[in-house]
Design an enzyme around this catalytic site. Structure first.
Site, PDB file in Angstrom:
ATOM      1  N   SER A  10       0.815  -1.221   0.000  1.00  0.00           N
ATOM      2  CA  SER A  10       0.000   0.000   0.000  1.00  0.00           C
ATOM      3  C   SER A  10       0.847   1.269   0.000  1.00  0.00           C
ATOM      4  CB  SER A  10      -0.945   0.019   1.209  1.00  0.00           C
ATOM      5  OG  SER A  10      -0.209  -0.060   2.420  1.00  0.00           O
ATOM      6  N   LYS A  13       8.251   3.111   0.149  1.00  0.00           N
ATOM      7  CA  LYS A  13       9.238   3.598   1.111  1.00  0.00           C
ATOM      8  C   LYS A  13      10.571   3.696   0.387  1.00  0.00           C
ATOM      9  CE  LYS A  13       8.078  -0.023   3.532  1.00  0.00           C
ATOM     10  NZ  LYS A  13       6.783  -0.387   2.942  1.00  0.00           N
ATOM     11  N   TYR A  95      11.106 -22.331   1.328  1.00  0.00           N
ATOM     12  CA  TYR A  95       9.940 -22.550   0.472  1.00  0.00           C
ATOM     13  C   TYR A  95      10.215 -23.654  -0.560  1.00  0.00           C
ATOM     14  CZ  TYR A  95       6.499 -18.943   1.701  1.00  0.00           C
ATOM     15  OH  TYR A  95       5.521 -18.207   2.321  1.00  0.00           O
ATOM     16  N   GLY A 102       7.866 -13.828  -0.744  1.00  0.00           N
ATOM     17  CA  GLY A 102       7.901 -12.390  -1.024  1.00  0.00           C
ATOM     18  C   GLY A 102       9.313 -11.838  -0.897  1.00  0.00           C
ATOM     19  N   ASP A 104      10.380  -9.016  -0.100  1.00  0.00           N
ATOM     20  CA  ASP A 104      10.601  -8.229   1.115  1.00  0.00           C
ATOM     21  C   ASP A 104      10.953  -9.135   2.288  1.00  0.00           C
ATOM     22  OD1 ASP A 104       8.009  -9.304   1.020  1.00  0.00           O
ATOM     23  OD2 ASP A 104       7.072  -7.576   2.007  1.00  0.00           O
ATOM     24  N   THR A 178     -16.934   0.988  21.380  1.00  0.00           N
ATOM     25  CA  THR A 178     -16.727  -0.020  20.336  1.00  0.00           C
ATOM     26  C   THR A 178     -15.454   0.218  19.533  1.00  0.00           C
ATOM     27  OG1 THR A 178     -19.102  -0.391  20.155  1.00  0.00           O
ATOM     28  CG2 THR A 178     -17.744  -1.068  18.283  1.00  0.00           C
TER      29      THR A 178
END
Length: 246
Positions: A10, A13, A95, A102, A104, A178
């Site tokens: 999202s 950086k 893996y 990924g 990262d 809540t």
């Protein structure tokens, strides 16, 4: 100067590295319409890099946009884009299909192995929470993936009629409204996940946290931890120093 770029799920950086020292990180939401123009202005204001190293878990179109921008701004710049592999820098990927890990996570494991030697649990607290275990000899044991704090809260708000979404500060106490109950509950869920993953291992592991929510999660864990928000950048630097990663 080396420009290091981490394209997440999202956010973008990026930082600059001089003689191996990382400058402060710039965070940008690439979902905003003016993102390309703002990033170009930022990059025009910095010295021309000798190398640009990128790690991306986002869609290809965004990665291509950034690659094209870097090449247009700095013709001839060396572009480095590591990929997950079976082994690199004395780390062995657990893996069964190493390229599916990924990048990262792969870079963070390499950085943790270099900067925090020993049996280590690496937790990235971002859009997703990822947990990976690595032995002192560099063997990756595998990992876990869970929704991050934002996604947990957003899922409740999107799939219920009366539960609100809030980005207010959270803690792990019992709440009497809540919104706070959701914030505190999701934070406790994340903390519990990390603590349970550690507790189920046959021996002790040092805990290293990264990601945008790393600091907040560290404050509410019942186990000691190290917070290092630059793990992916440090992993990228490995490839800039030596592209022979085998």
């Amino acid at each position: 100067m080396i420009l290091l770029v981490d394209i997440g799920n999202s956010r973008l950086k990026w930082t600059q590295a001089e003689a191996g020292v990382l400058k402060p990180t710039i965070f940008m939401d690439y979902r905003q319409a003016d993102f390309p123009e703002r990033l170009r202005e930022f990059w025009l204001s910095i010295p021309a890099p000798k190398q640009v190293a990128m790690a991306s878990v986002s869609e290809n179109a965004l990665t291509i946009l950034l690659v094209d921008m870097a090449r247009a701004l700095w013709p001839g710049v060396e572009l480095i884009m590591p990929q997950s592999s079976q082994t690199a820098f004395d780390v062995k990927n657990a893996y069964t299909e190493p390229e599916k890990l990924g990048v990262d996570r792969w870079l963070a494991l390499q950085a943790a192995h270099r900067y925090y030697p020993g049996d280590t649990c690496v937790v990235d607290c971002g859009t997703a929470i990822t947990i990976d275990f690595i032995e002192s000899d560099g063997r990756h044991l595998g990992g876990l993936i869970s929704p991050g704090l934002f996604l947990m809260k957003k899922s409740l708000a999107d799939n219920t009629a009366a539960l609100p979404f809030s980005e207010d500060q959270a803690d792990t106490s019992l709440a009497i409204v809540t919104a706070a109950a959701i914030n505190n509950g999701t934070l406790l869920a994340a903390a519990g996940l990390v603590e349970a993953a550690l507790a189920r291992q046959p021996k002790a592991y040092q805990l290293v946290l990264s990601g945008g929510d790393g600091d907040m999660l560290a404050r509410h864990l019942a186990v000691p931890s190290i917070v290092d928000g630059g793990l992916v950048f440090k992993g990228l630097l490995n490839y800039c120093r030596n592209e022979n990663a085998s």
